[in-house]
Enzyme design. Structure first.
Site, PDB file in Angstrom:
ATOM      1  N   GLY A  15      50.087  65.411  67.401  1.00 57.18           N
ATOM      2  CA  GLY A  15      48.947  65.674  68.261  1.00 57.18           C
ATOM      3  C   GLY A  15      49.018  67.022  68.939  1.00 57.18           C
ATOM      4  O   GLY A  15      48.001  67.719  69.091  1.00 57.18           O
ATOM      5  N   HIS A 212      51.587  44.517  70.406  1.00 54.63           N
ATOM      6  CA  HIS A 212      52.837  44.544  69.657  1.00 54.63           C
ATOM      7  C   HIS A 212      53.812  43.435  70.065  1.00 54.63           C
ATOM      8  O   HIS A 212      54.352  42.738  69.193  1.00 54.63           O
ATOM      9  CB  HIS A 212      53.482  45.927  69.767  1.00 54.63           C
ATOM     10  CG  HIS A 212      52.679  46.996  69.084  1.00 54.63           C
ATOM     11  ND1 HIS A 212      52.771  48.333  69.411  1.00 54.63           N
ATOM     12  CD2 HIS A 212      51.748  46.913  68.093  1.00 54.63           C
ATOM     13  CE1 HIS A 212      51.936  49.027  68.650  1.00 54.63           C
ATOM     14  NE2 HIS A 212      51.314  48.191  67.853  1.00 54.63           N
TER      15      HIS A 212
END
Length: 399
Positions: A15, A212
């Protein structure tokens, strides 16, 4: 002559590469890269001296401009910056905040891109009084899926999101530049940045915090210890039990937000919605079967082929890898943060508690003990209690 915009980009990963290229291409913009990891700054800076820096999209160059500097020294990157954007994993935010603290000017805007759960707690806890003069923004994700092609030379934008949700809290010294307009100008026309709700709402809605741990618990809580021939599918392998568990954890997150809204009228927690509604809003056009949460996960083509994190045994079989970031990061910088907010808001969370107790045992950590966040490892988490924030007024910055 237009005033120069100075922006620091913290990080050296996928990023950060893309943002460095895109921001550098904007007129009257000085984009500086600040990376603390190993020798990244030295390597990247050296490569820029002899090579182009290209960001590609759909096989074509999107930008070919270079950042003005890549450095490991905060005293070079930070002074005079109007905006500082954190494009690093949540566990690294504290290290960067500590490094930049001596060099911040009033009115600077700090951006978590993404902020992940509790970005604002790191900001307020580390910067202390200085945080009052900073604008704080955080968003739920990166603007694009992307990857480095060649470190320090090129990166690829794989797609661009249409919208990106976030929130902002203005400081006492707002600065001369509008934070939202400034960041939108850096990113371009897409994604459209949407600010709504309180920063705490963006912290609570972070999906990975409970995605998760729920999925890992669902698959492995009754595991008999025998190695598997193949790693099981992660999202596409979701069964009804796991989907219900995830849904129940999400309901608890919504209940935390609702309790805060009741206890603190005027605090906008509306962005916090149930996981099914969030999932349909984000992926609805791609999902093949929207009947329920389980079918939505199993028919999202973006999850094709993704498997549970595993380790290979000596005989070529597979066992779960509980040290993977799905637990090692998403517990202390995700679910534990959520639980900390629940404790302050006096909201019971039996499902979240169950997930934390199971997950902390797998990691060899202690966060939740006897129903309270009082374990020794909260000091390495990002729950508000780590910084002594124990009231709603403290976490909402109303004291």
């Amino acid at each position: 002559m237009s005033e120069i915009l100075r922006v620091a980009i913290c990080g050296g990963g996928n990023g950060a590469h893309v943002l460095a290229g895109i921001a550098s291409s904007r007129p009257n913009t000085e984009a500086r890269v600040f990376t603390l990891y190993a020798d990244e700054a030295e390597r990247w800076s050296g490569l820029l001296k002899e090579n182009d820096f290209i960001i590609y999209k759909r096989g074509q160059p999107l930008t070919t401009t270079k950042p003005s500097m890549v450095t490991k020294k905060a005293e070079e990157a930070i002074p005079g910056c109007d905006m500082i954007i954190f494009v690093v994993p949540a566990f690294a935010h504290a290290e960067y905040l500590e490094a930049i603290n001596p060099h911040l000017q009033p009115g600077v805007t700090l951006v978590g891109l993404p902020g992940c759960s509790g970005f604002e707690f790191d900001v307020y806890g580390i910067l202390q009084e200085k945080a009052k003069s900073c604008n704080v923004m955080q968003f739920e994700s990166l603007p694009w899926p992307c990857r480095i092609s060649e470190f320090g030379k090129s990166a690829v934008v794989l797609g661009t999101k249409n919208t990106l949700d976030g929130a902002m809290q203005m400081g006492d010294c707002p600065g001369s530049k509008d934070p939202l307009a400034t960041l939108q100008g850096l990113l371009g026309t897409k994604p459209t940045l949407v600010l709504s709700g309180h920063l705490l709402a963006i912290t609570l809605i972070q999906p990975n915090a409970y995605f998760h741990p729920s999925i890992l618990y669902g698959r492995w809580h009754n595991w008999d210890g025998k190695p598997l021939d193949e790693p099981p599918l992660y999202y596409h392998g979701m069964d009804e039990f796991t989907a219900n568990l995830l849904s129940d954890a999400s309901k608890e997150v919504v209940s935390i937000a609702n309790a805060i809204a009741v206890q603190c009228p005027g605090v906008d927690m509306s962005p916090v919605i149930h996981v099914y509604d969030w999932f349909i809003a984000v992926y609805g056009l791609e999902i093949g079967d929207k009947t329920n949460l389980q079918t939505s996960f199993r028919t999202n083509p973006g999850y094709d082929g993704l498997k549970h994190p595993t380790k290979r045994t000596e005989d070529g079989k597979f066992v779960p890898d509980f040290t993977h970031r799905y637990l090692s990061e998403d517990l202390p910088f995700g679910l534990v943060v959520t639980r900390g907010i629940a404790e302050i808001a006096n909201v019971k969370t039996p499902i979240i508690d169950k997930l934390i107790i199971w997950s902390q045992e797998k990691l060899g950590k202690k966060y939740l003990i006897d129903g309270k966040l009082q374990g020794p490892d909260i000091s390495t988490s990002r729950c508000p209690q780590r910084y002594g924030f124990n009231t709603l007024a403290a976490i909402l910055r109303k004291d």
